[in-house]
Design a protein around this motif. Structure first.
Motif, short mmCIF file in Angstrom:
data_model
loop_
_atom_site.label_atom_id
_atom_site.label_comp_id
_atom_site.label_asym_id
_atom_site.label_seq_id
_atom_site.Cartn_x
_atom_site.Cartn_y
_atom_site.Cartn_z
N LYS A 17 0.84 -1.21 0.00
CA LYS A 17 0.00 0.00 0.00
C LYS A 17 0.87 1.25 0.00
O LYS A 17 0.62 2.19 -0.77
N ASP A 18 1.89 1.25 0.84
CA ASP A 18 2.75 2.43 0.95
C ASP A 18 3.56 2.65 -0.33
O ASP A 18 3.82 3.79 -0.72
N ILE A 19 3.95 1.56 -0.99
CA ILE A 19 4.66 1.69 -2.27
C ILE A 19 3.76 2.36 -3.30
O ILE A 19 4.19 3.24 -4.06
N LEU A 23 4.57 5.82 -5.29
CA LEU A 23 4.66 5.93 -6.74
C LEU A 23 3.55 6.80 -7.32
O LEU A 23 3.66 7.26 -8.47
N GLU A 24 2.50 7.00 -6.56
CA GLU A 24 1.47 7.93 -6.99
C GLU A 24 2.04 9.35 -7.09
O GLU A 24 1.65 10.14 -7.97
N GLU A 25 2.97 9.65 -6.21
CA GLU A 25 3.57 10.99 -6.18
C GLU A 25 4.57 11.19 -7.31
O GLU A 25 4.58 12.23 -7.97
N GLN A 65 6.67 3.04 -11.84
CA GLN A 65 5.65 4.07 -11.82
C GLN A 65 4.27 3.43 -11.68
O GLN A 65 4.08 2.26 -11.99
N ILE A 66 3.33 4.20 -11.20
CA ILE A 66 1.97 3.70 -11.03
C ILE A 66 1.29 3.59 -12.39
O ILE A 66 1.53 4.42 -13.28
N ILE A 74 -6.33 3.61 -6.42
CA ILE A 74 -5.92 4.37 -5.25
C ILE A 74 -6.82 5.58 -5.01
O ILE A 74 -6.98 6.04 -3.87
N THR A 75 -7.43 6.10 -6.08
CA THR A 75 -8.37 7.22 -5.94
C THR A 75 -9.52 6.86 -5.02
O THR A 75 -9.99 7.68 -4.23
N HIS A 76 -9.95 5.61 -5.08
CA HIS A 76 -11.06 5.15 -4.23
C HIS A 76 -10.58 4.45 -2.96
O HIS A 76 -11.31 4.38 -1.97
#
Length: 261
Positions: A17-19, A23-25, A65-66, A74-76
């Motif tokens: 989850k943290d990864i 990578l979202e950033e 990358q995501i 991840i948005t939801h």
């Protein structure tokens, strides 16, 4: 790809989850990821491979990358995690109290209260929190509140706000309104005649709260007949203030305005 397996990838591993959040950033190299989490390659590489297998992340050259799927999930997923964290952070507060009078749309956005803390007083000092309350009020430029209980010091306190010209909007239950009108008629009249005050009456509601431009503070009932005088949920960030304002607007919309008595 089974959805059950995809769900387990995110919910059964804090690291995965943290990864995904990392990578979202921005895209990151293996070295970046290891440094961020302070782990070795053998610890992190299997997680990355699992996430690649489920199309959550991809590797381009040396960077992970995501993927579009990962970003959509991840948005939801983030609001879900924030809702869980909000409840778990103050679990007993939410479990022990009567919540039926909080409207559905605000319960659905309970994660807005994620940074709130429960302030508790001993039964011998149930009015000690009033000191913190008055300190916060003194820093506020307006006050909105709902009261389903009567506290003897509040009529003088509210008159003091009106006398200082602080914009104040109050919603009282029918029982509290009748008690204040019968026992503090002159104070209520002074409040109503003040230029920056509003008073509304609602039939009944099983909670009490105040929201200003500085803080939000809410107390609840254990059940429809028993008020909890010890525990207040208090927040200071913009999300809590917005949530509290929404709660006030909800009750204002189903209340009647008092112009004179």
């Amino acid at each position: 790809m089974k959805s059950k397996g995809l769900l387990s990838i995110l919910t059964f591993s804090e690291k995965r989850k943290d990864i995904l959040f990392l990578l979202e950033e921005k895209p990151s190299t293996l070295s970046d990821i290891k440094d961020h989490f302070d782990v070795s390659s053998p610890e992190i590489s299997p997680r990355l491979k699992e996430m690649q297998a489920y199309n959550l992340i991809e590797k381009t050259d040396k960077h992970y990358q995501i993927t579009p799927i990962g970003r959509a999930i991840i948005t939801h997923f983030r609001p879900f995690l924030e809702m869980i964290e909000t409840i778990e952070k103050n679990e007993s507060f939410w479990e022990e109290h009567y919540l039926d009078d909080i409207p559905r749309h605000l319960m659905d956005n309970l994660m807005d209260l994620i940074n709130c803390e429960v302030v508790s007083d001993s039964i011998e000092n149930i009015y000690e929190s009033h000191k913190t309350f008055t300190e916060n009020i003194s820093r506020s430029s307006f006050i909105k509140g709902v009261s389903s209980i009567f506290i003897p010091t509040y009529p003088d306190f509210v008159v003091g706000l009106a006398d200082r010209g602080i914009p104040t909007s109050l919603i009282l239950t029918e029982k509290v309104f009748s008690k204040v009108r019968d026992e503090h008629f002159d104070k209520m009249e002074f409040y109503l005649k003040s230029p920056h005050t509003e008073l509304f009456v609602i039939e009944d509601v099983k909670l009490a709260f105040v929201v200003t431009d500085v803080f939000f503070s809410m107390s609840l009932f254990f059940n429809p007949d028993t008020y909890d005088p010890r525990d207040d949920l208090v927040g200071y960030d913009s999300s809590a203030l917005k949530w509290g304002t929404g709660l006030f607007d909800h009750f204002k919309g189903i209340s009647r305005k008092i112009v004179s008595i």
